[in-house]
Design a protein around this motif. Structure first.
Motif, PDB file in Angstrom:
ATOM      1  N   ASN A 611      41.265  42.694  35.499  1.00  6.90           N
ATOM      2  CA  ASN A 611      40.543  43.807  36.097  1.00  6.90           C
ATOM      3  C   ASN A 611      39.162  43.961  35.465  1.00  6.90           C
ATOM      4  N   THR A 613      37.500  41.665  33.967  1.00 10.48           N
ATOM      5  CA  THR A 613      36.681  40.505  34.299  1.00 10.48           C
ATOM      6  C   THR A 613      36.082  40.652  35.699  1.00 10.48           C
ATOM      7  N   ILE A 614      36.875  41.154  36.626  1.00  6.35           N
ATOM      8  CA  ILE A 614      36.365  41.384  37.978  1.00  6.35           C
ATOM      9  C   ILE A 614      35.167  42.321  37.919  1.00  6.35           C
ATOM     10  N   GLN A 615      35.330  43.368  37.152  1.00  2.00           N
ATOM     11  CA  GLN A 615      34.251  44.344  37.030  1.00  2.00           C
ATOM     12  C   GLN A 615      32.999  43.696  36.433  1.00  2.00           C
ATOM     13  N   THR A 618      31.420  41.152  38.904  1.00  2.00           N
ATOM     14  CA  THR A 618      30.813  41.851  40.038  1.00  2.00           C
ATOM     15  C   THR A 618      29.505  42.518  39.629  1.00  2.00           C
ATOM     16  N   THR A 675      43.603  35.503  42.482  1.00  3.27           N
ATOM     17  CA  THR A 675      42.438  36.356  42.254  1.00  3.27           C
ATOM     18  C   THR A 675      41.322  35.604  41.542  1.00  3.27           C
ATOM     19  N   LEU A 679      37.529  34.989  42.726  1.00  2.67           N
ATOM     20  CA  LEU A 679      36.422  35.382  41.868  1.00  2.67           C
ATOM     21  C   LEU A 679      35.489  34.188  41.621  1.00  2.67           C
ATOM     22  N   PRO A 706      37.724  40.023  45.107  1.00  2.68           N
ATOM     23  CA  PRO A 706      38.508  40.999  44.333  1.00  2.68           C
ATOM     24  C   PRO A 706      37.685  42.237  43.976  1.00  2.68           C
ATOM     25  N   ARG A 707      38.350  43.368  44.008  1.00  2.00           N
ATOM     26  CA  ARG A 707      37.692  44.605  43.597  1.00  2.00           C
ATOM     27  C   ARG A 707      38.375  45.127  42.348  1.00  2.00           C
ATOM     28  N   HIS A 708      37.588  45.622  41.430  1.00  2.00           N
ATOM     29  CA  HIS A 708      38.224  46.135  40.219  1.00  2.00           C
ATOM     30  C   HIS A 708      38.685  47.570  40.467  1.00  2.00           C
TER      31      HIS A 708
END
Length: 875
Positions: A611, A613-615, A618, A675, A679, A706-708
RNA sequence: AGGCGGAUAGCUCAGUGGGAGAGCGCCACGCUUACACCGUGGAUGUCGCAGGUUCAAGCCCUGUUCCGCCUACCA
């Protein structure tokens, strides 16, 4: 099961063909989705893909794929530029080989020949862009000489002309005697060149003496029409207004006074040749001097040059100097380093040349372009380029747009051969609107290539037609280009966009750096240090190559490229591939449709880390921090997913007894892997698309990015994992430092206040530190003897060595630790002893420092005790 | 001449006010059934130089040296 290794050559070809077949790159003209558009910096039709293109297009594709997956109606407009002079030169060279020149062919046939050439070779770079994985909307591909774009050019010209922003006039321009055309100021490249400063005697006409002038170009003296001095220069105040006799020419010319002349330079007197120097030309306008053209458009001396007529300009220089010397006019010659302008297309020395040219009045346009950035309607990123942009626009000079070549947009101006009426029109006129005469002659010149490029953000979507696409995609969202064409292209698009469309051409401009070699040198064929992108793609795959470029794109920094790095990222691709194999092997019996949720520590931990990492990725992409985006995903995949998570879950996956937990972990593994593929997709489109087929149907490139989720962070799980990781690290450190083989199983005791956490995590420690037995004891328990010891924030670690302890190396190891920690203690205690620190620093900082101090003190005490015991043990 | 950028581990570079980091390279040990294109451990820095601000500076300010780039009409 997938193959043992990824074969980029085959996969890339197949996958790209699939994307095309499914028409996934195409954006609808109208859509409910939010539009996101980029126009490609159109490469020259003569171009072959080089590192600059590769970087530029990789970054565009990265953002485009990111936006597309994020749900935008994403349009990437591709195309090529007709590149007037460059392309004409290429075709002329081809003709030369056949022993012909363009004059022999005539204009029409020559232009036809260029079109043929374009048809044959002009598409090469487009195919090369496809090799990179570029997801351009190929259906929309444009060429700056297309009918539609040519119409846009005429429309723009006519509007500017009717608004009084285009004018024609006799001015001094940069002239390339080889290309035989005028050039804009930007197309001249100045290079420091060793030359001479010749000091020449000009005798007064009344015989009362002489004045000495200095020049770097003695041959131009044939066209001198004055000598100038500074009005404040006392040495010369008496001679202003006198006449001198121009040597070799025997003509009387005046001495004039002008502020431009610097009294400090040379003799303080300068010869004025209005036809061969821009400053002299300006002075001639101020003082109404005669303009004598002694150098022609082909670089030879004109009839005005008298005895020197017909000589080449360099040959003439020699003759003039020799004659001056022979006749006693030459005072001295000094070596002199100065900047000489060359044609950016062919390196021939530019000749300032007076001729009739077309210009665009820049000041009103520049004002709009400045205001748009000041107001923030367009953002320039990195912002340091704003200053350069403003500076250039504030000091801008009119733009010479006419070129005396044949390949390009012919200027839409006609002259009536009967009444001399000038007709400026978008459509070819059949007769003169004033006198009805049908004998009209069109202007011979074509427009600067950049004139059409300046219209690119809207001409490509159909302007001047009011098309749906234009409505949807203008202003474009983003422009990504090299800083080297900030003036050539970006600024001019800003001006034309604002003037013709009433709005900026793009919301953001990202200017990237140059790609250099690993020594930081500009790549050039002559240096032999060019790295061919296609060769790199062949060797390492497009994914690895792209990732390398992205990973090294830090704002405001040059990109230093080396093959070694690309290879490094090819290893990364291999790592991903093998992690996928591992995942797939362990999912073979898995049925994905059930609803599982796992609360095991590794599963909770990886969810939290993923999570974050996604943030991170992004946010980095949204703010164009490309290297951070690449670094974040690299670190997660290699050092969290592969190094820890996959290792931690092995025991769960291999344990068929606890099927519920196994299924839940399989589910988590599958989700996590899917995911990260998503990403990673914008960075590495091919390998991710290939692997996606193993996990899901459809195409990853049109799946959801992916969305965080802010609530998915699990601080508790991360804290517990850190405790385990630290202990595993301590055991591994003992193993490594003591030279114990990784295959040898160890017996370990952990003494801690966090008994519950470590008891729950015991199996993980056993697996990752390769222990046969791990005993967890409460902190009140007695410490075992004869062990190698380690300490972490939350635990004391004892590694049994079965009496075989190597006392010497254990002592060295412990002493090293003691030294490290002592340093920490000293630093912390010094800070805490400082009253100013305790009072003025924020409470959080002080508290952190106190905690650090306490922890370090405990560690130190433990290590010292261990050292003591070691001594007892040895005695 | 003016402007901008850079100087941090052997190399390439992150790091814009609170414990100097990454990748590659190097050294040692290991072919443990996803990966030797790998794993584990280790070594390595007066953060260009000199001042200043601050409780605290790689980071802010001033000066300075070197390197790169851009702009400019000094013959």
């Amino acid at each position: 099961m997938i193959e043992k290794a990824f074969d980029p050559a085959i996969a890339e070809k197949e996958i790209y063909a699939e994307w095309l077949r499914e028409n996934l790159f195409h954006a609808a003209d109208t859509s409910e989705k939010q539009p996101f558009s980029i126009v490609i910096p159109p490469p020259n039709v003569t171009g072959m893909l080089h590192m600059g293109h590769a970087l530029n297009n990789t970054l565009q594709d990265l953002i485009i794929r990111f936006r597309r997956m994020s749900g935008d109606n994403t349009m990437w407009m591709p195309g090529t530029d007709h590149a007037g002079i460059a392309t004409q030169n290429v075709v002329e060279k081809e003709l030369e080989k056949e022993g012909k020149n363009r004059e022999q062919l005539g204009r029409e046939e020559f232009v036809e020949r260029v079109w043929q050439w374009k048809g044959k070779y002009g598409g090469l770079i487009i195919n090369q862009l496809k090799r990179l994985g570029s997801s351009c909307d190929w259906e929309r591909e444009r060429f700056t000489m297309d009918a539609g774009l040519s119409r846009a050019v005429r429309e723009a010209f006519v509007r500017l002309y009717n608004d009084g922003l285009i004018y024609q006039g006799d001015y001094i321009v940069n002239w390339c005697p080889r290309c035989h055309t005028a050039l804009s100021d930007l197309e001249v490249e100045y290079k420091e060149t060793p030359g001479n400063l010749w000091h020449i005697r000009y005798p007064f006409a009344d015989g009362s003496g002489e004045i000495i002038v200095a020049t770097t170009r003695p041959e131009t003296m044939l066209g001198d029409t004055a000598v100038a001095v500074n009005p404040t220069d006392a040495r010369y105040s008496a001679v202003v207004g006198k006449k001198v006799i121009l040597p070799l020419v025997n003509k009387e010319i005046p001495i004039i006074a002008d502020d431009y002349v610097s009294p400090e330079f040379g003799s303080g007197a300068v010869k004025i040749t209005p036809a061969s120097d821009p400053n002299d030309f300006a002075m001639a306008e101020r003082h109404h001097l005669e303009i004598v053209k002694v150098i022609g458009g082909d670089g030879t001396i004109t009839a005005q040059g008298g005895a020197y007529a017909g000589q080449d300009r360099y040959q003439c220089r020699k003759s003039v100097v020799a004659d001056l010397e022979a006749q006693g006019y030459l005072v001295k010659v000094e070596p002199y380093l100065h900047k000489v302008g060359g044609c950016s297309r062919c390196v021939t020395e530019v000749e300032p040349f007076v001729s009739r040219q077309w210009f665009v009045k820049m000041e009103p346009l520049a004002k709009m372009a400045i205001a748009a950035v000041v107001k923030g309607n367009t953002r320039i990123i990195p912002s340091m380029w704003e200053a350069t942009y403003f500076d250039w626009l504030n000091n801008i000079r009119d733009w010479c747009i006419s070129r005396q070549i044949w390949w390009g947009h012919r200027i839409p101006v006609w002259r009536c051969l009967n009444c001399e009426k000038i007709i400026v029109a978008t459509d070819d006129p059949s007769c003169c609107p004033q006198c009805g005469e049908s004998n009209l002659r069109q202007e011979e010149d074509v427009l600067d290539t950049w004139f059409s490029s300046a219209l690119w953000p809207f001409s490509t979507t159909g302007w001047p037609e009011k098309t749906e696409a234009l409505k949807t995609f203008y202003p474009t969202s983003l422009l990504i280009t090299g800083f080297d064409i900030l003036f050539f292209w970006v600024a001019r698009m800003m001006m034309m966009g604002l003037y013709l469309m009433g709005d900026v051409p793009f919301r953001d401009v990202y200017l990237h750096a140059l790609v250099r070699d690993e020594q930081g040198e500009k790549m050039s064929k002559s240096k032999g240090n060019v790295i061919d992108p296609l060769n790199m793609i062949d060797k390492y795959g497009a994914d690895a190559f792209r990732f390398t470029l992205v990973a090294f794109t830090a704002q405001g920094r040059d990109v230093r490229m080396s093959e070694e790095r690309i290879q490094g990222y090819k290893f990364f691709v291999n790592k991903i591939w093998n992690a996928a194999r591992f995942t797939l092997i362990n999912l073979e019996d898995f049925i994905p449709d059930s609803d599982y949720s796992s609360n095991s520590l590794p599963d909770r931990w990886i969810r939290s880390r993923l999570n974050k990492t996604i943030q991170e990725v992004t946010e980095a992409l949204e703010s164009y921090r490309f290297n951070d985006a690449a670094g974040g995903i690299y670190h997660f995949i290699w050092h969290e997913l592969c190094d820890w998570y996959l290792e931690l879950i092995k025991q769960t996956l291999y344990n068929k007894e606890d099927l519920a937990q196994r299924r839940a972990t399989q589910a988590q593994l599958r989700t996590t892997f899917k995911t990260i593929l998503q990403l990673l997709h914008p960075f590495m489109p091919f390998v991710t698309e290939r692997l996606w087929k193993e996990f899901a149907s459809g195409y990853i490139m049109v799946s959801d990015f992916p969305r965080h989720d802010p609530v998915a962070n699990d601080a508790q799980a991360e804290a517990e994992m850190t405790m385990l990781q630290d202990v595993i690290g301590a055991i591994r450190n003992v193993r490594g430092e003591m030279g114990i083989a990784t295959t040898k199983k160890l017996a370990v005791t952990v003494i801690t206040e966090e008994v519950a956490v470590f008891t729950a995590g015991k199996a993980y420690i056993e697996a990752l530190a390769n222990c046969q037995q791990v005993v967890i004891l409460d902190h009140t328990a007695p410490e075992p003897k004869g062990c190698a010891t380690g300490v972490t924030v939350k635990a004391k670690v004892f590694v049994e060595l079965g009496g075989m302890i190597d006392i010497a190396s254990e002592r060295v190891r412990l002493e090293k630790e003691v030294a490290k920690i002592s340093k920490e203690i000293e630093a912390a205690s010094q800070k805490l002893a400082n009253e100013d620190f305790v009072q003025k620093a924020s409470a959080a900082v002080v508290q952190k420092e106190e905690m650090r101090f306490q922890e370090a003190k405990e560690k130190l005490a433990f290590l010292q005790k261990a050292l003591m015991r070691l001594k007892e043990f040895s005695s």
